[in-house]
Design a protein around this motif. Structure first.
Motif, PDB file in Angstrom:
ATOM      1  N   PHE A  20      24.288   7.313   3.885  1.00  0.00           N
ATOM      2  CA  PHE A  20      22.859   7.521   3.714  1.00  0.00           C
ATOM      3  C   PHE A  20      22.099   6.262   4.101  1.00  0.00           C
ATOM      4  O   PHE A  20      22.543   5.151   3.796  1.00  0.00           O
ATOM      5  N   GLU A  21      20.945   6.447   4.720  1.00  0.00           N
ATOM      6  CA  GLU A  21      20.025   5.353   4.986  1.00  0.00           C
ATOM      7  C   GLU A  21      19.177   5.155   3.731  1.00  0.00           C
ATOM      8  O   GLU A  21      18.675   6.122   3.148  1.00  0.00           O
ATOM      9  N   VAL A  22      19.037   3.911   3.297  1.00  0.00           N
ATOM     10  CA  VAL A  22      18.176   3.607   2.154  1.00  0.00           C
ATOM     11  C   VAL A  22      16.753   3.479   2.686  1.00  0.00           C
ATOM     12  O   VAL A  22      16.431   2.544   3.424  1.00  0.00           O
ATOM     13  N   LEU A  23      15.902   4.452   2.335  1.00  0.00           N
ATOM     14  CA  LEU A  23      14.517   4.427   2.780  1.00  0.00           C
ATOM     15  C   LEU A  23      13.670   3.513   1.915  1.00  0.00           C
ATOM     16  O   LEU A  23      12.761   2.842   2.397  1.00  0.00           O
ATOM     17  N   ASP A  24      13.965   3.498   0.611  1.00  0.00           N
ATOM     18  CA  ASP A  24      13.155   2.712  -0.309  1.00  0.00           C
ATOM     19  C   ASP A  24      13.875   2.579  -1.645  1.00  0.00           C
ATOM     20  O   ASP A  24      14.724   3.398  -1.984  1.00  0.00           O
ATOM     21  N   ILE A  25      13.523   1.541  -2.372  1.00  0.00           N
ATOM     22  CA  ILE A  25      13.942   1.361  -3.755  1.00  0.00           C
ATOM     23  C   ILE A  25      12.648   1.281  -4.560  1.00  0.00           C
ATOM     24  O   ILE A  25      11.773   0.471  -4.258  1.00  0.00           O
ATOM     25  N   LEU A  26      12.502   2.156  -5.551  1.00  0.00           N
ATOM     26  CA  LEU A  26      11.276   2.228  -6.337  1.00  0.00           C
ATOM     27  C   LEU A  26      11.532   1.910  -7.793  1.00  0.00           C
ATOM     28  O   LEU A  26      12.572   2.271  -8.342  1.00  0.00           O
ATOM     29  N   GLU A  27      10.548   1.284  -8.430  1.00  0.00           N
ATOM     30  CA  GLU A  27      10.558   1.067  -9.872  1.00  0.00           C
ATOM     31  C   GLU A  27       9.485   1.983 -10.448  1.00  0.00           C
ATOM     32  O   GLU A  27       8.311   1.896 -10.071  1.00  0.00           O
ATOM     33  N   VAL A  28       9.884   2.912 -11.313  1.00  0.00           N
ATOM     34  CA  VAL A  28       8.951   3.856 -11.927  1.00  0.00           C
ATOM     35  C   VAL A  28       9.222   3.891 -13.421  1.00  0.00           C
ATOM     36  O   VAL A  28      10.329   4.230 -13.844  1.00  0.00           O
ATOM     37  N   GLU A  29       8.205   3.525 -14.196  1.00  0.00           N
ATOM     38  CA  GLU A  29       8.284   3.574 -15.653  1.00  0.00           C
ATOM     39  C   GLU A  29       9.562   2.926 -16.199  1.00  0.00           C
ATOM     40  O   GLU A  29      10.261   3.494 -17.041  1.00  0.00           O
TER      41      GLU A  29
END
Length: 88
Positions: A20-29
């Motif tokens: 898989f290609e990592v599109l983004d790493i997000l921090e949510v709550e």
């Protein structure tokens, strides 16, 4: 100069590996999520996969599936961020 892809390999429940290609790493709550795309697909037609960073019993970092409601929330936030980036 082309942007270098960050690629991870996941193993499914059948023991098969998929890149898989990592599109983004997000921090949510307070939680961290990986937004992934199967290698070789494009964002418009590919199946985006969102997994949550967690830890197993030994303290190793793992990625886990999300419940539908949590997936929708993170997907909506990611779409909003992408929209803002593309319109600057």
């Amino acid at each position: 100069m082309a942007e270098e892809l960050e690629v991870i390999t996941l193993v499914d429940e059948n023991g098969e590996e998929q890149d898989f290609e990592v599109l983004d790493i997000l921090e949510v709550e307070g939680s961290t999520y990986a937004v992934l795309l199967p290698l070789g697909q494009d964002e418009e037609s590919g199946d985006i996969l969102i997994l949550k960073f967690s830890q197993d019993e030994e303290g190793n970092e793992i990625l886990v599936d999300l419940e539908d409601e949590e997936w929708e929330k993170v997907a909506d936030i990611w779409e909003e961020l992408r929209f803002k980036e593309n319109n600057h």
